[in-house]
Design a protein around this motif. Structure first.
Motif, mmCIF file in Angstrom:
data_model
loop_
_atom_site.group_PDB
_atom_site.id
_atom_site.type_symbol
_atom_site.label_atom_id
_atom_site.label_comp_id
_atom_site.label_asym_id
_atom_site.label_seq_id
_atom_site.Cartn_x
_atom_site.Cartn_y
_atom_site.Cartn_z
ATOM 1 N N ASN A 87 0.833 -1.207 0.000
ATOM 2 C CA ASN A 87 0.000 0.000 0.000
ATOM 3 C C ASN A 87 0.871 1.262 0.000
ATOM 4 N N GLU A 88 1.928 1.233 0.789
ATOM 5 C CA GLU A 88 2.790 2.417 0.884
ATOM 6 C C GLU A 88 3.696 2.564 -0.335
ATOM 7 N N MET A 89 4.062 1.444 -0.956
ATOM 8 C CA MET A 89 4.824 1.546 -2.198
ATOM 9 C C MET A 89 3.963 2.163 -3.303
ATOM 10 N N VAL A 90 2.741 1.686 -3.422
ATOM 11 C CA VAL A 90 1.839 2.219 -4.447
ATOM 12 C C VAL A 90 1.567 3.704 -4.206
ATOM 13 N N ALA A 91 1.500 4.089 -2.923
ATOM 14 C CA ALA A 91 1.252 5.493 -2.572
ATOM 15 C C ALA A 91 2.490 6.371 -2.760
ATOM 16 N N GLY A 92 3.606 5.766 -3.159
ATOM 17 C CA GLY A 92 4.826 6.531 -3.393
ATOM 18 C C GLY A 92 5.612 6.858 -2.142
ATOM 19 N N ALA A 111 -1.025 -4.448 -8.029
ATOM 20 C CA ALA A 111 -1.543 -3.207 -7.442
ATOM 21 C C ALA A 111 -0.904 -1.987 -8.097
ATOM 22 N N HIS A 112 0.390 -2.073 -8.369
ATOM 23 C CA HIS A 112 1.056 -0.972 -9.073
ATOM 24 C C HIS A 112 0.460 -0.796 -10.470
ATOM 25 N N GLN A 113 0.255 -1.908 -11.141
ATOM 26 C CA GLN A 113 -0.282 -1.849 -12.502
ATOM 27 C C GLN A 113 -1.680 -1.244 -12.514
ATOM 28 N N LYS A 114 -2.486 -1.628 -11.547
ATOM 29 C CA LYS A 114 -3.843 -1.089 -11.444
ATOM 30 C C LYS A 114 -3.819 0.415 -11.217
ATOM 31 N N GLY A 118 -1.675 2.394 -12.443
ATOM 32 C CA GLY A 118 -0.996 3.045 -13.551
ATOM 33 C C GLY A 118 0.490 3.193 -13.329
ATOM 34 N N LYS A 119 1.013 2.386 -12.433
ATOM 35 C CA LYS A 119 2.436 2.432 -12.114
ATOM 36 C C LYS A 119 3.052 1.059 -12.411
ATOM 37 N N ARG A 120 4.311 0.890 -12.010
ATOM 38 C CA ARG A 120 4.961 -0.396 -12.220
ATOM 39 C C ARG A 120 5.993 -0.637 -11.135
ATOM 40 N N SER A 121 5.987 -1.859 -10.589
ATOM 41 C CA SER A 121 7.071 -2.299 -9.712
ATOM 42 C C SER A 121 7.747 -3.477 -10.375
ATOM 43 N N ILE A 122 8.993 -3.721 -10.002
ATOM 44 C CA ILE A 122 9.735 -4.839 -10.578
ATOM 45 C C ILE A 122 10.325 -5.689 -9.466
ATOM 46 N N PHE A 123 10.316 -6.991 -9.674
ATOM 47 C CA PHE A 123 10.906 -7.956 -8.739
ATOM 48 C C PHE A 123 12.373 -8.093 -9.135
ATOM 49 N N ALA A 137 9.594 0.845 -10.387
ATOM 50 C CA ALA A 137 10.298 0.806 -11.672
ATOM 51 C C ALA A 137 10.842 2.169 -12.088
ATOM 52 N N ASP A 138 10.082 3.232 -11.844
ATOM 53 C CA ASP A 138 10.569 4.574 -12.197
ATOM 54 C C ASP A 138 11.788 4.943 -11.359
#
Length: 467
Positions: free
Chosen positions: A82-87, A105-108, A110-115, A235-236
């Motif tokens: 939740n906090e990652m998605v919130a930036g 959740a990131h994709q939903k 409009g963002k992106r996280s990477i493993f 990802a950004d």
């Protein structure tokens, strides 16, 4: 003269101010799961030993950079996500199941996280497990039909439980009552017999039995489904600061090297910070541990992420079409390996557990066969004692207790699976002059029938036979 001197001082001061204003302050906000101890090399140890500071870049575009390192601890992956998605976080560590939810959740949003890396895992699924109250008569998952099983929802243990229930041919909506429960709540529920069983992730399926109020009846390895904990990055952020991501991973690699060299020392440190008993930390992080610390993206771990994504969809926890192949990015960990002087490809092919390089505490000879090893951690001794055979370890445990010494724990290995066990929670078979350990009573009974042996609990095995 004074005018020119004052003008010089003023201009010099403005130059300093201009220089400091142009120096960027870079936030590095890291979410950890301290009590999820197989994330230690990606969080707790880096933080406590200040390893990240050692590897952060200070040249090129980072020449004048100032770093604002922020740490925040979580008890599970969902609030961290939740906090990652919130930036609010840039990096976070969690298991395959919540990690996949993180990506979705990131994709939903409009963002992106990477493993970016694995930290620790098991290609067979050990680490997750199911326990029952200590006094329960239940010895296997098959006996839990119609019963209440609690589990932290959206956790990797939740995924394991659903797969295990499906393997029984049960409908998870009808044949068992699955309820959500955090580990700290489940501990009390087990002690008061308010639930029939509890499924959980590292280290609770071992911690609760070690503390004496639960018994482990199912290990995640019985599902045969790989599991892992690893680290994700926005990802950004990774694209903007790739050198910082690599620095973080180099710090994780050093944390791994340190705990491999002195597992008892750092197991004690983890206990000091988390309250998770050092004996349980050593069960995971010591040689031949329950899980393997591993930073490489083995095919099995890639499959674990894909399976988690599929499970999330089946559970209707996400509708996004997350692609595992693009979600997993190994460029950063490969760069960290190279800068650390390590061969990524060689580690990728290595499936061995953390090796045991030790001498038998009785004979002084090098231990050659790890499958027969028994270990004892004696109160007041900084190092675990190693024995070439389980018979000798149990015999020595008996002698130590008679001499008045307190034993912190005894470790054994499942005769068939090699799974590292807390001996006090295991079953044993005495046969043909040997003692063999097993996680499950049913496995011990089967072995005893085939080998004309006698099934023993820990007390009887330690005493030397049936009482």
């Amino acid at each position: 003269m004074h005018f020119r001197q004052n003008l010089y001082i003023t201009l010099f001061g403005l130059a300093l101010l201009a220089g400091s204003a142009s120096a960027e302050t870079i936030r590095i906000a890291i979410g950890t799961q301290d009590t999820t101890i197989n994330c230690a090399t990606g969080g707790l140890l880096i933080r406590e030993l200040k390893l990240l500071e050692k590897y952060l870049p200070h040249e090129g575009k980072y020449k004048d950079a100032q770093y604002d390192i922020q740490w925040k601890n979580f008890t599970s992956g969902a609030p961290l996500t939740n906090e990652m998605v919130a930036g609010k976080l840039d990096i976070g560590s969690m298991a395959d199941f919540p990690g996949s939810f993180n990506g979705a959740a990131h994709q939903k949003a409009g963002k992106r996280s990477i493993f970016v890396t694995v930290l620790s895992g098991s290609i067979t699924g050990s680490g997750n497990g199911i326990v029952v109250p200590k006094a329960s008569t239940v010895q296997s998952l098959a006996e839990l039909k119609g019963k209440t099983i609690s589990v932290p929802f959206a956790s990797t243990a939740h995924g394991m439980l659903l797969r295990a229930v499906k393997a029984q041919g049960w409908d998870p909506e009808k044949d068992v009552n699955i309820v959500t429960q955090a580990p700290e709540v489940a501990g009390s529920a087990l002690q008061s017999n308010k639930i029939d069983a509890h499924a959980d992730f590292v280290p609770f399926a071992e911690l609760f039995p070690h503390r004496g109020f639960a018994r482990k009846i199912f290990d995640g390895s019985q599902t045969g489904t790989p599991t892992l904990h690893g680290s994700l990055v926005d990802a950004d952020y990774a694209k903007k600061y790739p050198e910082i991501v690599v620095a973080y991973l180099r710090a994780a690699i050093e944390a791994d090297r340190l705990i491999a060299a002195e597992p008892e020392k750092y197991s004690e440190l983890i206990e000091k910070i988390t309250g998770i008993d050092a004996e349980v930390n050593y069960l995971f992080h010591g040689p031949l541990g329950l899980q393997t610390r591993d930073f490489t993206w083995k095919p099995e771990y890639r499959q674990a992420v894909k399976t988690s994504i599929d499970t999330l969809k089946a559970m209707k926890r996400t509708e996004t079409d997350l692609d595992a192949a693009s979600f997993i990015v190994d460029d950063y960990i490969r760069a960290a390996f190279k800068q650390s002087g390590l061969d990524y490809e060689a580690h990728l092919k290595n499936y061995a557990k953390q090796p045991l390089t030790a001498k038998d505490a009785l004979s002084g000879k090098t231990i050659a066969d790890p499958r027969r090893v028994g270990q004892i951690w004696v109160q007041g001794e900084p190092l675990v004692r190693h024995y070439a055979s389980l018979e000798n370890a149990l015999s020595e445990a008996r002698k130590l207790e008679k001499s008045g010494k307190k034993i912190r724990t005894v470790y054994a290995h499942d005769r068939e699976t090699g799974l590292k066990l807390l001996a006090a929670d295991a079953w044993f078979v005495q046969s043909k002059g040997e003692v063999s350990a097993f996680l499950l009573k049913s496995s011990a009974e089967t072995w005893a029938r085939k080998n004309n042996g006698t099934v023993l609990d820990f007390s009887a095995a330690k005493a030397g036979g049936p009482v």
